[in-house]
Enzyme design. Structure first.
Site, PDB file in Angstrom:
ATOM      1  N   TYR A  13     -20.120  -1.547  44.632  1.00 11.01           N
ATOM      2  CA  TYR A  13     -19.929  -0.299  45.694  1.00 11.01           C
ATOM      3  C   TYR A  13     -20.171  -0.990  47.078  1.00 11.01           C
ATOM      4  O   TYR A  13     -19.553  -0.583  48.047  1.00 11.01           O
ATOM      5  CB  TYR A  13     -20.958   0.566  45.388  1.00 11.01           C
ATOM      6  CG  TYR A  13     -22.528   0.518  45.833  1.00 11.01           C
ATOM      7  CD1 TYR A  13     -22.255   0.962  47.246  1.00 11.01           C
ATOM      8  CD2 TYR A  13     -23.229   0.014  45.234  1.00 11.01           C
ATOM      9  CE1 TYR A  13     -23.672   1.099  47.772  1.00 11.01           C
ATOM     10  CE2 TYR A  13     -24.668  -0.111  45.751  1.00 11.01           C
ATOM     11  CZ  TYR A  13     -24.574   0.397  47.066  1.00 11.01           C
ATOM     12  OH  TYR A  13     -26.180   0.210  47.700  1.00 11.01           O
ATOM     13  N   VAL A  19     -23.197   5.000  55.338  1.00 10.94           N
ATOM     14  CA  VAL A  19     -24.286   5.871  55.020  1.00 10.94           C
ATOM     15  C   VAL A  19     -24.593   5.565  53.619  1.00 10.94           C
ATOM     16  O   VAL A  19     -23.910   5.619  52.666  1.00 10.94           O
ATOM     17  CB  VAL A  19     -24.154   7.522  55.073  1.00 10.94           C
ATOM     18  CG1 VAL A  19     -25.289   8.185  54.466  1.00 10.94           C
ATOM     19  CG2 VAL A  19     -23.667   7.786  56.644  1.00 10.94           C
ATOM     20  N   ASP A  20     -25.716   4.911  53.145  1.00  8.09           N
ATOM     21  CA  ASP A  20     -26.201   4.599  51.967  1.00  8.09           C
ATOM     22  C   ASP A  20     -27.736   4.810  51.801  1.00  8.09           C
ATOM     23  O   ASP A  20     -28.491   3.762  51.582  1.00  8.09           O
ATOM     24  CB  ASP A  20     -25.684   2.974  51.910  1.00  8.09           C
ATOM     25  CG  ASP A  20     -26.156   2.704  50.267  1.00  8.09           C
ATOM     26  OD1 ASP A  20     -26.104   3.624  49.345  1.00  8.09           O
ATOM     27  OD2 ASP A  20     -26.320   1.481  50.209  1.00  8.09           O
ATOM     28  N   GLY A  21     -28.064   5.976  51.810  1.00 10.07           N
ATOM     29  CA  GLY A  21     -29.349   6.242  51.661  1.00 10.07           C
ATOM     30  C   GLY A  21     -29.874   7.320  50.544  1.00 10.07           C
ATOM     31  O   GLY A  21     -29.386   8.384  50.687  1.00 10.07           O
TER      32      GLY A  21
END
Length: 251
Positions: free
Chosen positions: A40, A131-133
């Site tokens: 990913y 954005v990966d939070g």
């Protein structure tokens, strides 16, 4: 300020970051510390297929994890300045101690704070917002709301793109993708899921994305030659899913 119980483990030459659970927050192959180990994360860099180099000049990452995306951009895109917003100061410490996050504040700036508050309060513009939070229970919280995505849109440059890691097998995935589409007036595209189940959504607000698949393949070949990142599997899955108009990918 959010704090997680952070675990670092190793298996078969790969170092993993966990937040007190089996759910993997990130990974690094020890022999290739600056490569993107998880599928990913490679897909989140598919913006390189959608814009011509030299792009991006300014990148913003919401969520640090082990620093995989920050390290890749730092080492492979030397003209790019990187800002990372991470809510948990422990994550930055672990990324530096165990995952080799570079110490170069002129090019790679790590801000400890809330990603949503950063987006809503500032006015700096970015070419690429990633954005990966998530918290330890894989919840994105305020990072998956319409006001947040609208704030992301307002902070993009004319050539700007937003990339969001959506957990495609989780409940609420369709609602998340709809919120992104609503924030960008329909100019959003959800890529087919990776093998891990992660699904990456892209959105644009300025210059259109309009590329033939021959152009995508050319950029993928250039990217692989320059950085070792192979995005051809992404193109193949897009072709199978037919997420394009005619022979062109448009956003």
């Amino acid at each position: 300020m959010a704090h997680n119980l952070i675990d670092v483990s190793e298996r078969a030459g790969v170092r993993y970051l966990h937040f007190s659970s089996d759910w993997v927050q990130g990974a690094m192959r020890i022999q290739r510390p600056n490569a993107l180990e998880l599928p990913y994360t490679r897909e989140m860099m598919a913006g390189l297929l959608l814009r011509e180099p030299p792009w991006p000049r300014e990148a913003l990452l919401i969520g640090l994890g082990p620093g995989s995306l920050a390290k890749f951009i730092y080492h492979q895109l030397p003209a790019t300045k990187i800002t990372v917003v991470e809510i948990d100061p422990q994550v930055e410490v672990v990324a530096r101690l165990h995952f080799g996050l570079p110490d170069d504040p002129l090019r790679l700036r790590v801000l400890i704070g809330d990603g949503a508050a950063h987006m809503l309060a500032g006015d700096s513009r970015y070419d690429y917002i990633l954005v990966d939070g998530f918290d330890k229970k894989a919840r994105a919280g305020v990072l998956d709301t319409l006001p947040f995505y609208q704030a992301c849109r307002s902070r993009l440059s004319d050539s700007g793109l937003l990339a969001v890691n959506l957990l495609g097998r989780e409940r609420g995935f369709q609602a998340s993708s709809q919120r992104i589409s609503d924030a960008f007036d329909g100019r959003a595209l959800v890529f087919p899921s990776c093998d891990s189940g992660n699904t990456i959504a892209f959105a644009a607000a300025g210059d259109p994305v309009d590329s033939s698949f021959d152009e995508l393949i050319r950029r993928a070949d250039q990217c692989r030659a320059a950085s070792g990142l192979n995005l051809l599997p992404t193109i193949a899955r897009l072709q199978v899913a037919r997420r394009y108009q005619g022979d062109r990918l448009t956003i």
